[in-house]
Write a protein that holds these residues in place. Sequence first.
Motif: not given
Length: 413
Positions: A291-297
């Motif tokens: 997800s977008a958040d997982q990519k950021l993490d």
Amino acid sequence: MTIIARRSAIGLVLAALGLSGARPAPPAPRGPGPRLRRGVNFHHVLNWPQMSAAGDYAWPPFVGGTYETSDAELRRLRASGFDFIRLTVDPAIHLAADAARRAELQDIVAARVKRLIAAGFAVIVDFHPVAQNPQFAPARLMADGDAFAAYMDLAGTTAATLSRLDPSKVVFELFNEPPLWRAEDQPRWQAMQVKLHGVARSAGGAALPLMLTGAKWSSYRTLIALDTQPFQGSNVYYTFHYYEPHIFTHQGVRKEQERYVSNLPWPARPSDEAIAVTEAKALIAKDAQLSADQKLDASRATERLLKAYFDGEGERRNLNSAFAAITSWASAQRISSSRIVMGEFGVAFQPTASPTFRASRSAWLHAVRSAAEAHGFPWAYWAYKGYGGMTLLTDGPSGGFDGEVVKALGLSN
């Protein structure tokens, strides 16, 4: 008291306190054992047995091309310069078996070892738990008292089996890479290994060579933290594994935190950090499973890994200091360097590897192998064939040796 006598007495006191400038010579090996030099891991012969979807083991086990090594392959390995095989053995299938099948499995282990000895190799029989069967996965064996008790019983049975072989040709490694990584776990592994050693020594007799290791996946740091006093006088070897820096040796491996790193150079060059970060973020952006958040993490975590690498983890001097620390420990413990085995080392290879990475892989393998030899430590490359991108073979069982790896290891192709 004469001056000479007084100096002798002072020297004895200083030596007792560990303050003497002179290092004591290592003692002779404590009992018979093979003279190991250059080895390779066999992870395909007695590990990862076939299982059904229901979790039952196929019988007879370890049958078929996946588990086989031809006589021609063995001759080629011997001719290239290898003198020992580290044979990994999955204990789970033994632990799950009834008495009759366990006896059959012991016969299979003995037969495989005898064949390798007949082909001119010494053999380290390595109890190598894997996560294939959750009931006997490495973490379960460490955490469950009943599971570990069953494991100790199996170690005793196997020690008795191996004791019937030539002790100058075989070593029994009691546990591969204990998955205990916290500092507070070290005393627990110490106690567990003392028990394992005791059971194996009692069942296998005084002549059978045993191999011991540190916690935290056989790290050299936990090896040199071991209390060797319980093993003094026993016919033992010690082992460590070397995959440092992990971000370099395991870059691109899907199940590792370094999976988004690719084509990393070794030794680290600060000028390459920005390029490495950009390439990693591009791989993360392409991962449709995040997800977008997982990519950021993932981007933040990978950037931290790369910063640590380029800030010092990727320097060549870390290799030298690691092997110097092992040698210092061995000297203090009066352990011969020939009894300290680098049981695994290697670099994962990806199909998309750049020429820069290929050169770096060769440089790392050459440097690690050379450091081990300079310090007198036998070594075993991971692995002959299998999965994970660290194989000696290029195209499976019928393929040739990877010439770059062979050259880096100082062998003949």
